[in-house]
Design an enzyme around this catalytic site. Sequence first.
Site, short mmCIF file in Angstrom:
data_model
loop_
_atom_site.label_atom_id
_atom_site.label_comp_id
_atom_site.label_asym_id
_atom_site.label_seq_id
_atom_site.Cartn_x
_atom_site.Cartn_y
_atom_site.Cartn_z
N GLU A 179 -6.08 -6.71 14.26
CA GLU A 179 -7.14 -6.36 15.08
C GLU A 179 -8.44 -6.15 14.50
O GLU A 179 -9.39 -6.00 15.21
CB GLU A 179 -6.60 -5.22 16.14
N ASP A 235 6.70 3.68 3.36
CA ASP A 235 7.70 4.25 2.55
C ASP A 235 9.20 3.86 3.33
O ASP A 235 9.27 3.48 4.41
CB ASP A 235 7.55 5.77 2.84
#
Length: 568
Positions: A273, A224
């Site tokens: 990751e 956002d």
Amino acid sequence: MSFTSTAAAPRTTTAEGTDPQWWRQAAVYQIYPRSFADADGNGIGDLRGITSRVGYLQDLGVDAVWLSPFYPSALADGGYDVDDYRDVDPKIGTLEDFDTMISGLHSAGIRLIVDIVPNHTSDRHEWFREALKAPKGSPARDRYIFRDGLGEAGEQPPSDWTSIFGGPAWTRITEPDGTPGQWFLHSFAKEQPDLNWHNREVHEDFLRTLRFWSDRGVDGFRVDVAHGLSKDLPANLPSQAELDATPKDGAHPIWDRDEVHEIYREWREVFNEYNPPKIGVAEAWVDSARRPKYASAEGLGQAFNFDLLEASFEAEAFRETVAFNLELAAKSGSSSTWVLSNHDVVRHATRYGLPAKADGEEKAGTNWLLNGGASPELQAETGLRRARAASLFELALPGSAYLYQGEELGLHEVAEIPDADRQDPTFFRSPGSSVGRDGCRVPLPWSSEGASFGFGPQDAHLPQPDWFSGHSVQAQDTAEDSTLNMYRRALALRRELQGEDTLEWIELPGAEGSSTEVLAFRRPGGWICVTNFGEQAVPLPAGEVLVSSQPLRSEVLPGETTVWLREH
């Protein structure tokens, strides 16, 4: 483009062999959780309600769900005022409910993207409560943007800036000793204090949040106000007029600063990751030329393109929008994103039924709401016909299609909401210029009868109009030509036909004199999309009809209709 990590061995959180490029042409369904389905009967949609509708989403044929904020919140801005980024609002569920929901979605082959709100917290967040108790200049206050006021006693705000929601962008606090104190910046509602992203603690806490949800199986994040995090405020703040006149070229004090991409490079390291890497999509209202930075492989990976949402229902406008945004996607190495409706704008079935305005159809929708929403200028049938045609056009494009809950039902904007029932802060903060966004956030109708048309056992938190009965899932489920079944057919075909994310514009024989009103493009695999933006019928191209936005009763393509064909 590949998001393969060069760091330590990535953690696998989805089935082995999952395509790391799944997002490039995904159909993503936005759920505004408080208005999707209510399982516990409190009038508010919840996570168990979403879990109960996984079968519906699977039958619809979407590839992923984008879940709007579900965090603890006072709902000063529909959940975008977050109290705790690593928990679930008790009114809509628990972390265990979240785990059950994501398990159900993944079992159905549906991925999950969650909203994250890094520009500001709520004023109930533990950090902000700590800042109010702490003295001026303290580490607690440094997490936010506090300034002394102007005037002899600091009684005037640091600047005359206005917030996005209207009203002043600065609010004064009361110091721990009870005296009037400093002012804090809030780009939106006063309950949403802006964070200070120069503070390293802010960075680290959001990295923990990204890992928290990623470890629970979340597949990506919608960011956002992605263009607002990095701010550099001078000692002497410019006026609002000076701020508005400052170019947004990477050095603006507030918006779209170049340094924001350092933040997203850190986020990308976290995303990588995992196996497959997590995806990010930026909500960044920036100049189109600057959008590729947000969508780069070193950053979030995708960025929302709102140009189609803002385009008039005209062949030239749609073609220019598509061509331009495919060029931008090529620059970033990402894929484009296509949006016609979301939780912040008037639904496109309504916008397309209003007379075109010079300042854009979205503005026309806002003005229509201001005028009471019941004026005869709204042509509902025209709006729905155009919306169906635009939706099929969108779903045929290369790139990701972001759908907003209820558009598959052909829902119009709900205008007839009493003032006493409205919830959007823009209604209260912008009297006379906006009635807010509640009209596109009214809870969905699942059945044709009942207290809340199947949304839940009790009345919904926003009033639903009587005409919802004929637009419900129940009413459309077995109707062959319903909007719902058009979406189902199109989404199933989209998966079957999808090839490389490219297109080729083609000219159709027999469309002479109408070429300015007809758009056609070919997708890899030998299928074409044809849209007649005009009102007059044109000859239908040769080929096997796969799906059409309106019934075809002869060898012509009706006006304001899209058809997909497989070439002979």
